[in-house]
Design an enzyme around this catalytic site. Structure first.
Site, PDB file in Angstrom:
ATOM      1  N   LYS A   1       2.085 -15.943   9.100  1.00 37.84           N
ATOM      2  CA  LYS A   1       3.597 -15.692   8.800  1.00 37.84           C
ATOM      3  C   LYS A   1       4.151 -15.081   7.467  1.00 37.84           C
ATOM      4  CE  LYS A   1       7.415 -18.352  10.727  1.00 37.84           C
ATOM      5  NZ  LYS A   1       7.825 -18.195  11.823  1.00 37.84           N
TER       6      LYS A   1
ATOM      7  N   THR B   1       2.822 -20.554  13.854  1.00 39.78           N
ATOM      8  CA  THR B   1       3.100 -19.838  12.732  1.00 39.78           C
ATOM      9  C   THR B   1       4.077 -20.390  11.760  1.00 39.78           C
ATOM     10  OG1 THR B   1       4.757 -18.741  13.799  1.00 39.78           O
ATOM     11  CG2 THR B   1       2.627 -17.552  13.806  1.00 39.78           C
TER      12      THR B   1
ATOM     13  N   ARG C   1       7.910  17.515 -21.471  1.00 41.19           N
ATOM     14  CA  ARG C   1       8.587  17.254 -20.392  1.00 41.19           C
ATOM     15  C   ARG C   1       8.835  15.629 -20.301  1.00 41.19           C
ATOM     16  NH1 ARG C   1       4.303  16.767 -14.959  1.00 41.19           N
ATOM     17  NH2 ARG C   1       2.883  15.442 -16.055  1.00 41.19           N
TER      18      ARG C   1
ATOM     19  N   GLN D   1      -2.614  12.138 -14.283  1.00 41.25           N
ATOM     20  CA  GLN D   1      -4.021  11.588 -14.103  1.00 41.25           C
ATOM     21  C   GLN D   1      -4.766  11.233 -15.497  1.00 41.25           C
ATOM     22  OE1 GLN D   1      -2.364  14.208 -13.167  1.00 41.25           O
ATOM     23  NE2 GLN D   1      -3.309  14.716 -10.824  1.00 41.25           N
TER      24      GLN D   1
ATOM     25  N   HIS E   1      10.820  12.592 -10.699  1.00 44.26           N
ATOM     26  CA  HIS E   1      11.203  13.751 -11.182  1.00 44.26           C
ATOM     27  C   HIS E   1      12.527  14.091 -11.924  1.00 44.26           C
ATOM     28  CE1 HIS E   1       7.097  15.524  -9.647  1.00 44.26           C
ATOM     29  NE2 HIS E   1       7.649  15.240  -8.559  1.00 44.26           N
TER      30      HIS E   1
END
Length: 280
Positions: free
Chosen positions: A10, A55, A174, A217, A245
């Site tokens: 479920k 279920t 940035r 990263q 962005h």
């Protein structure tokens, strides 16, 4: 033809638990997906439902366990729920639970937390995934889905591969933002799951905020390292970070420069950065 694998259950079982401790109340709103595997092949291959648990019954068990365990944190609630399925239905061989929590944050007035008033916290949904095998091991991970954070400087993207297809310019300054999906596997039981989950998030946010990022990263790996060093009860942490962005707008048509002051927010298409950091 052989039935290779089957499971059922479920999904989107929504339940709100209210726990009363005197005048102080706690609320926990969950969205549960409960999937079971076991002796159910006859329902698929021979139309024989004699071993199948409905279920709807699987959903009802969620509600019963919620009523009997209003004060448990989500991780402990999942452990009790999985045990209930295995103890009640011998034909179930394994249970897989995926739970998303809707966060409600306690309101405070004049610096005093209110005992029973809350506001919706929309930054990320806490998650728990648990797998329990009869006679085997139980594995569990906690995490968060859609947890957004941003810093307006101390992030760059330089010294990458440049060729005929490269258009993005390098920068040492940035905006860096993401809506992170993260999970961490438990190898031991902490004194408090909620407090330890907060410690994981506090740790990764501190690394993100307080150190220069050469790339997403670079930040992710160091965030993972710090989380493992801070929380010994987890064995690994996985993070998936889609970039949010912010593209500098060209204002030259208006006789204006743009010294990284005005941006167009967009998340499509986005960079998708993922990693898992574990113990050696």
């Amino acid at each position: 033809m052989p039935l290779i694998r089957n499971r059922y259950g479920k999904g989107r079982v929504r339940v709100m638990r209210l726990h009363r401790d005197g005048d102080r109340h706690e609320v926990s709103q969950l969205n549960v997906k409960a999937m079971v595997e076991g002796d159910f092949a006859p329902a698929y291959t021979h139309g024989d439902n004699s071993t199948s648990v409905s279920t709807d019954t699987i959903k009802n068990v969620v509600n019963v366990i919620a009523r009997e365990n209003t004060g448990l944190c989500t991780e402990e609630f999942c452990q009790v729920l999985a045990t209930k399925y295995l103890d009640t239905y011998p034909q179930i061989a394994s249970v897989a639970l995926t739970v998303h929590e809707t966060k409600w944050s306690r309101l405070s007035f004049d610096g005093k937390p209110h005992p029973h008033s809350f506001v919706l916290d929309s930054n990320g949904k806490p998650t728990v995934e648990l797998s329990s095998v009869r006679g085997g091991v139980t594995t569990m991970s906690s995490g968060i889905d859609g947890f957004a954070f941003l810093k307006s400087t101390q992030s760059g993207w330089e010294n990458y591969v440049k060729d005929a297809y490269t258009t993005i310019p390098p920068t040492a300054d940035r905006l860096c933002a993401t809506s992170m999906v993260a999970s961490w596997k438990w190898s031991g039981k902490p004194l408090s799951y909620p407090a330890t989950n907060r410690k994981v998030l506090d740790t990764v946010l501190e690394v993100f905020s307080m150190t220069y990022s050469k790339s997403v990263q670079d930040s992710l790996y160091r965030m993972g390292e710090a989380a493992l060093a801070t929380v010994p009860e987890i064995s690994e942490i996985s993070m998936a970070c889609p970039n949010m962005h912010f593209i500098p707008m060209n204002l030259s048509a208006f006789g204006l420069d743009n010294n990284n002051d005005v941006f167009l927010p967009t998340d499509e298409p986005h960079g998708q950065i993922e990693c898992t950091v574990g113990r050696g």
